[in-house]
Write a protein that holds these residues in place. Sequence first.
Motif, PDB file in Angstrom:
ATOM      1  N   TYR A 126       0.859  -1.182   0.000  1.00 17.89           N
ATOM      2  CA  TYR A 126       0.000   0.000   0.000  1.00 17.89           C
ATOM      3  C   TYR A 126       0.894   1.229   0.000  1.00 17.89           C
ATOM      4  O   TYR A 126       1.889   1.288   0.733  1.00 17.89           O
ATOM      5  N   THR A 127       0.571   2.199  -0.847  1.00 19.85           N
ATOM      6  CA  THR A 127       1.352   3.423  -0.949  1.00 19.85           C
ATOM      7  C   THR A 127       0.595   4.594  -0.332  1.00 19.85           C
ATOM      8  O   THR A 127      -0.562   4.843  -0.675  1.00 19.85           O
ATOM      9  N   ALA A 128       1.260   5.295   0.582  1.00 18.04           N
ATOM     10  CA  ALA A 128       0.692   6.479   1.223  1.00 18.04           C
ATOM     11  C   ALA A 128       1.673   7.626   1.004  1.00 18.04           C
ATOM     12  O   ALA A 128       2.716   7.685   1.674  1.00 18.04           O
ATOM     13  N   GLY A 129       1.348   8.511   0.076  1.00 16.69           N
ATOM     14  CA  GLY A 129       2.284   9.571  -0.265  1.00 16.69           C
ATOM     15  C   GLY A 129       3.526   8.988  -0.885  1.00 16.69           C
ATOM     16  O   GLY A 129       3.442   8.121  -1.768  1.00 16.69           O
ATOM     17  N   PRO A 130       4.709   9.373  -0.412  1.00 15.63           N
ATOM     18  CA  PRO A 130       5.948   8.821  -0.990  1.00 15.63           C
ATOM     19  C   PRO A 130       6.353   7.470  -0.406  1.00 15.63           C
ATOM     20  O   PRO A 130       7.283   6.841  -0.895  1.00 15.63           O
ATOM     21  N   VAL A 131       5.642   7.004   0.639  1.00 12.97           N
ATOM     22  CA  VAL A 131       6.047   5.777   1.333  1.00 12.97           C
ATOM     23  C   VAL A 131       5.222   4.584   0.856  1.00 12.97           C
ATOM     24  O   VAL A 131       3.995   4.663   0.750  1.00 12.97           O
ATOM     25  N   THR A 132       5.919   3.487   0.553  1.00 11.29           N
ATOM     26  CA  THR A 132       5.256   2.242   0.174  1.00 11.29           C
ATOM     27  C   THR A 132       5.432   1.219   1.285  1.00 11.29           C
ATOM     28  O   THR A 132       6.562   0.926   1.693  1.00 11.29           O
ATOM     29  N   PHE A 133       4.330   0.696   1.780  1.00 10.39           N
ATOM     30  CA  PHE A 133       4.354  -0.327   2.822  1.00 10.39           C
ATOM     31  C   PHE A 133       4.071  -1.688   2.195  1.00 10.39           C
ATOM     32  O   PHE A 133       3.157  -1.818   1.386  1.00 10.39           O
ATOM     33  N   THR A 134       4.850  -2.685   2.584  1.00  7.52           N
ATOM     34  CA  THR A 134       4.679  -4.046   2.076  1.00  7.52           C
ATOM     35  C   THR A 134       4.599  -5.014   3.249  1.00  7.52           C
ATOM     36  O   THR A 134       5.339  -4.870   4.236  1.00  7.52           O
ATOM     37  N   VAL A 135       3.705  -6.001   3.137  1.00  5.05           N
ATOM     38  CA  VAL A 135       3.543  -7.021   4.177  1.00  5.05           C
ATOM     39  C   VAL A 135       3.875  -8.388   3.574  1.00  5.05           C
ATOM     40  O   VAL A 135       2.999  -9.093   3.069  1.00  5.05           O
ATOM     41  N   PRO A 136       5.155  -8.790   3.595  1.00  2.44           N
ATOM     42  CA  PRO A 136       5.525 -10.096   3.043  1.00  2.44           C
ATOM     43  C   PRO A 136       5.135 -11.239   3.968  1.00  2.44           C
ATOM     44  O   PRO A 136       5.415 -11.209   5.171  1.00  2.44           O
ATOM     45  N   LEU A 137       4.478 -12.247   3.402  1.00  3.11           N
ATOM     46  CA  LEU A 137       4.078 -13.454   4.129  1.00  3.11           C
ATOM     47  C   LEU A 137       4.648 -14.655   3.380  1.00  3.11           C
ATOM     48  O   LEU A 137       4.425 -14.797   2.171  1.00  3.11           O
ATOM     49  N   THR A 138       5.366 -15.526   4.089  1.00  4.78           N
ATOM     50  CA  THR A 138       6.054 -16.627   3.417  1.00  4.78           C
ATOM     51  C   THR A 138       5.950 -17.909   4.235  1.00  4.78           C
ATOM     52  O   THR A 138       6.110 -17.894   5.458  1.00  4.78           O
ATOM     53  N   VAL A 139       5.713 -19.031   3.536  1.00  2.00           N
ATOM     54  CA  VAL A 139       5.757 -20.362   4.128  1.00  2.00           C
ATOM     55  C   VAL A 139       6.813 -21.169   3.391  1.00  2.00           C
ATOM     56  O   VAL A 139       6.822 -21.214   2.150  1.00  2.00           O
ATOM     57  N   GLY A 140       7.724 -21.811   4.146  1.00  2.00           N
ATOM     58  CA  GLY A 140       8.756 -22.645   3.557  1.00  2.00           C
ATOM     59  C   GLY A 140       8.574 -24.097   3.960  1.00  2.00           C
ATOM     60  O   GLY A 140       8.459 -24.401   5.158  1.00  2.00           O
ATOM     61  N   LEU A 141       8.546 -24.980   2.973  1.00  2.00           N
ATOM     62  CA  LEU A 141       8.365 -26.419   3.205  1.00  2.00           C
ATOM     63  C   LEU A 141       9.515 -27.186   2.546  1.00  2.00           C
ATOM     64  O   LEU A 141      10.184 -26.671   1.643  1.00  2.00           O
ATOM     65  N   GLY A 142       9.732 -28.423   2.987  1.00  2.00           N
ATOM     66  CA  GLY A 142      10.806 -29.221   2.416  1.00  2.00           C
ATOM     67  C   GLY A 142      10.448 -30.683   2.317  1.00  2.00           C
ATOM     68  O   GLY A 142       9.519 -31.172   2.966  1.00  2.00           O
ATOM     69  N   SER A 143      11.194 -31.390   1.445  1.00  2.00           N
ATOM     70  CA  SER A 143      11.048 -32.841   1.308  1.00  2.00           C
ATOM     71  C   SER A 143      12.414 -33.434   0.984  1.00  2.00           C
ATOM     72  O   SER A 143      13.370 -32.711   0.703  1.00  2.00           O
ATOM     73  N   GLU A 144      12.482 -34.748   1.002  1.00  2.00           N
ATOM     74  CA  GLU A 144      13.733 -35.470   0.712  1.00  2.00           C
ATOM     75  C   GLU A 144      14.875 -34.999   1.619  1.00  2.00           C
ATOM     76  O   GLU A 144      16.028 -34.929   1.190  1.00  2.00           O
ATOM     77  N   GLY A 145      14.538 -34.697   2.861  1.00  2.00           N
ATOM     78  CA  GLY A 145      15.567 -34.381   3.836  1.00  2.00           C
ATOM     79  C   GLY A 145      16.014 -32.938   3.893  1.00  2.00           C
ATOM     80  O   GLY A 145      16.975 -32.623   4.611  1.00  2.00           O
ATOM     81  N   PHE A 146      15.339 -32.047   3.172  1.00  2.00           N
ATOM     82  CA  PHE A 146      15.783 -30.649   3.227  1.00  2.00           C
ATOM     83  C   PHE A 146      15.714 -30.122   4.655  1.00  2.00           C
ATOM     84  O   PHE A 146      16.608 -29.407   5.109  1.00  2.00           O
ATOM     85  N   TYR A 147      14.625 -30.456   5.363  1.00  2.00           N
ATOM     86  CA  TYR A 147      14.508 -30.130   6.786  1.00  2.00           C
ATOM     87  C   TYR A 147      14.592 -31.410   7.612  1.00  2.00           C
ATOM     88  O   TYR A 147      13.875 -31.569   8.603  1.00  2.00           O
ATOM     89  N   LEU A 148      15.485 -32.326   7.199  1.00  2.00           N
ATOM     90  CA  LEU A 148      15.633 -33.635   7.839  1.00  2.00           C
ATOM     91  C   LEU A 148      14.294 -34.376   7.819  1.00  2.00           C
ATOM     92  O   LEU A 148      13.749 -34.618   6.762  1.00  2.00           O
ATOM     93  N   GLY A 149      13.722 -34.701   8.987  1.00  2.00           N
ATOM     94  CA  GLY A 149      12.474 -35.458   8.987  1.00  2.00           C
ATOM     95  C   GLY A 149      11.225 -34.606   8.950  1.00  2.00           C
ATOM     96  O   GLY A 149      10.108 -35.134   8.986  1.00  2.00           O
ATOM     97  N   SER A 150      11.380 -33.303   8.878  1.00  2.00           N
ATOM     98  CA  SER A 150      10.214 -32.412   8.913  1.00  2.00           C
ATOM     99  C   SER A 150       9.841 -31.923   7.518  1.00  2.00           C
ATOM    100  O   SER A 150      10.698 -31.766   6.649  1.00  2.00           O
ATOM    101  N   THR A 151       8.555 -31.674   7.338  1.00  2.00           N
ATOM    102  CA  THR A 151       8.082 -31.034   6.109  1.00  2.00           C
ATOM    103  C   THR A 151       7.997 -29.528   6.307  1.00  2.00           C
ATOM    104  O   THR A 151       8.384 -28.756   5.430  1.00  2.00           O
ATOM    105  N   TYR A 152       7.506 -29.137   7.481  1.00  2.00           N
ATOM    106  CA  TYR A 152       7.354 -27.716   7.773  1.00  2.00           C
ATOM    107  C   TYR A 152       8.702 -27.102   8.145  1.00  2.00           C
ATOM    108  O   TYR A 152       9.374 -27.551   9.078  1.00  2.00           O
TER     109      TYR A 152
END
Length: 307
Positions: free
Chosen positions: A221-247
């Motif tokens: 969202y832009t308010a005047g000269p300032v732009t605000f951003t709300v980054p939301l991220t989920v990281g998952l893995g398989s084949e051992g990327f996070y060892l035995g976890s997926t999340y």
Amino acid sequence: MTKHSIAAFCALTLAAFGFASSSLAADPSSPVSSVSQDDGKDVKETKDVKEQVKESCITGDIGVTVLNEYISRGLVQVDQGVVVQPYLDLYFKLYEGTGFINKVVLNVGLWSSVHSHVEPPGNQSTVRNWYEFDYTPGVAVTFAKNFTFTASYFEFDSPGQSFNTARSLNFNLAYDDTDLLGKFALHPHFTYLREITAPGAAGLGYPPNGNYYEIGLAPSYTAGPVTFTVPLTVGLGSEGFYLGSTYGYFSAGLQASIPISFIPDCYGKWTFSGGYTWYNLGSSATDVTASGRRSQNVFQGSVGLTF
């Protein structure tokens, strides 16, 4: 030589040195008029050349980010001291059109992470504070106007010998939904990273054979000269990327950026950004964290130039 011939000769001589009068230049019957018309053509051609220079096929960005902690894909690399991360990206436009394929860009990225706190303890390298250096060549294809697919090769090196070299292939699909949602656009993206054979690993498993998946949104969202951003991220893995976890992790943040307007445009577009990101780490990512904290708080500030 007639009087008219002498007058014409004198007029041409004066014109050659820039002394022609405006009345002579304006007279189409004057011998000087052809010189004046040529001068106008040169000015027009110069303007055309300047316009062409503005449409450069080479663009880029350069800057530096300062943080209190460095987390990569939910894995804490360092959580002490000061982290400085300079970067440089170059983009070479190879194609642009109005068909299904809108643009093809070759990109090359260079990125480093320099830490005041040395890892691992006892590291005796002469450049031990230079924790990481990455280079990431790739190709980005924009299609159907709002979709961009990027395929890249990632190599993670440690000049300070903090870890062994890791390599991966990275694929990212981003969708610009501004036409659909306007100022409520979510800017979703999906990333897939595949580890490939190397002395080290990008994830936790070894030998490196893991898969990393990332889903993210970045509403702004832009308010005047300032732009605000709300980054939301989920990281998952398989084949051992996070060892035995997926999340692997979930992160949410708030970033604000503002142009540095007092710097002249001829020096490019400068921007100052600052923000905060909260991380919730999965069990495997938490287990390998020195502090043992599942919750991590990262503060950052950066200055960047686009050209």
